[in-house]
Design a protein around this motif. Structure first.
Motif: not given
Length: 276
Positions: A138-142, A119-124, A131-132
C-alpha cells in the motif's frame, strides 16, 4: 571509425562531501559559511555514463533526490553501492522514482556482506517478496530492485562494460572500490592494500577519484597527508579528491595540490564533469 571509439566515458560528481554534508547544520566555521559554491557539498556520489551507453549511479545518498534534480538525471541502468554506511545507502528509497516507468527491476551491485546488511535494514525494498507475502503493498510505491553480488578481484561484466571490484578497509566494515577502463574509484578507506596499489599501477590509471576527508588524523578515512602519499605511489595521470569535510576549504586545497604535484591533482566539487 566507430562512433563509440570517439566517445569518452563521463563522470558527474553528484556529491563531494563527507557524511554530514557541507555546510554542517548549525556550524559557523569559515567553510560552512563560505560564499564559494564549491564549498557546498552534498554527500559523496557519482553518476557514470560509459561510452557504451551504460548509466550507473554510485551510491544512493540521503541527498539523492536533490542530486538527481540538480544534475537532470532522468534514468539509470544500475546502481553500485560501495558500503552500508548511512551517507552512502540511506537514499535507497528514492530509487523508486527511477523504477516507476521501468518494466524490470533496477540492478543493484554490491558485495555479499553489504547486501545482507542492507537487506536487513531495508527489507521492505530488498526482501519485499517475504515482507509482503501475506499482505498487499500500500502507499506510494516501493523501489523495484534486483540484487547482484559482485565478484572481488576479478572482472565483472555489467551490460557491455567490465568492472574490476576490490575491498578497502573502512573502520569496522569494508568499502567496495572499482576500476573501469582507465578510471579508478577509491572512497571511504583508511588505507589502500598493496595488492590494490599494484593493480592500479599495472593499469596506468588516467583518472583516480580518491578519498580525502580532512587535514588531520582520521581512523577510518584518508587524510590530505595519506591521500597525497598514495597519489605519489600510484602515479595516476589525474586525481580528484572527494568526501571532504568542513576543515578543507576548496581554494586552500586546490592551491596545496598545485604546489605539491606537477600533474593535475584537485579537489572535486558538486556538479563537476570529468571524462576519460
Amino acid at each position: 571509425m566507430d562512433k563509440k571509439e570517439d566517445k569518452l566515458n563521463k563522470i558527474t560528481i553528484l556529491g563531494s562531501g563527507t557524511s554530514t554534508g557541507i555546510p554542517i547544520i548549525g556550524c559557523q566555521c569559515e567553510v560552512c559559511l563560505s560564499k564559494n559554491e564549491k564549498n557546498r557539498r552534498f554527500r559523496t556520489s557519482i553518476y557514470l555514463e560509459t561510452k557504451r551507453d551504460l548509466t550507473l549511479l554510485v551510491d544512493c545518498t540521503p541527498d539523492l533526490r536533490s542530486q538527481a534534480l540538480a544534475n537532470d538525471i532522468r534514468k539509470i541502468d544500475g546502481v553500485i553501492i560501495t558500503h552500508d554506511h548511512a551517507d552512502h545507502a540511506n537514499g535507497i528509497d528514492d530509487l523508486r522514482a527511477f523504477t516507476f516507468a521501468m518494466d524490470h527491476d533496477l540492478p543493484v551491485y554490491m558485495e555479499e556482506k553489504i547486501s545482507k546488511s542492507l537487506t536487513k535494514r531495508f527489507d521492505y525494498i530488498l526482501d519485499r517478496e517475504n515482507v509482503f507475502k501475506d499482505r498487499p503493498i500500500l502507499g506510494g510505491g516501493i523501489a523495484h530492485l534486483k540484487k547482484h553480488l559482485v565478484k572481488l578481484n576479478e572482472e565483472n561484466k555489467i551490460a557491455n562494460d567490465l568492472f574490476y571490484f576490490f575491498n578497502l578497509p573502512h573502520g569496522h566494515t569494508k568499502t567496495l572500490g572499482f576500476i573501469h577502463e582507465s578510471f579508478a574509484y577509491i572512497i571511504d578507506c583508511n588505507a589502500i592494500p598493496k595488492s590494490v596499489i599494484e593493480q592500479l599501477k599495472s593499469r596506468e590509471i588516467d583518472l583516480l577519484i580518491l578519498d580525502c576527508v580532512n587535514a588531520k588524523k582520521h581512523n577510518t578515512h584518508l587524510t590530505v597527508e595519506t591521500a597525497f602519499k598514495y597519489i605519489r605511489e600510484i602515479k595516476p595521470k589525474r586525481c580528484g579528491l572527494i568526501h571532504m569535510g568542513h576543515d578543507l576549504d576548496h581554494k586552500w586545497l586546490e592551491n596545496l595540490c598545485k604546489e605539491s604535484f606537477d600533474f593535475p591533482v584537485f579537489p572535486t566539487f558538486d556538479g563537476q564533469i570529468l571524462e576519460y
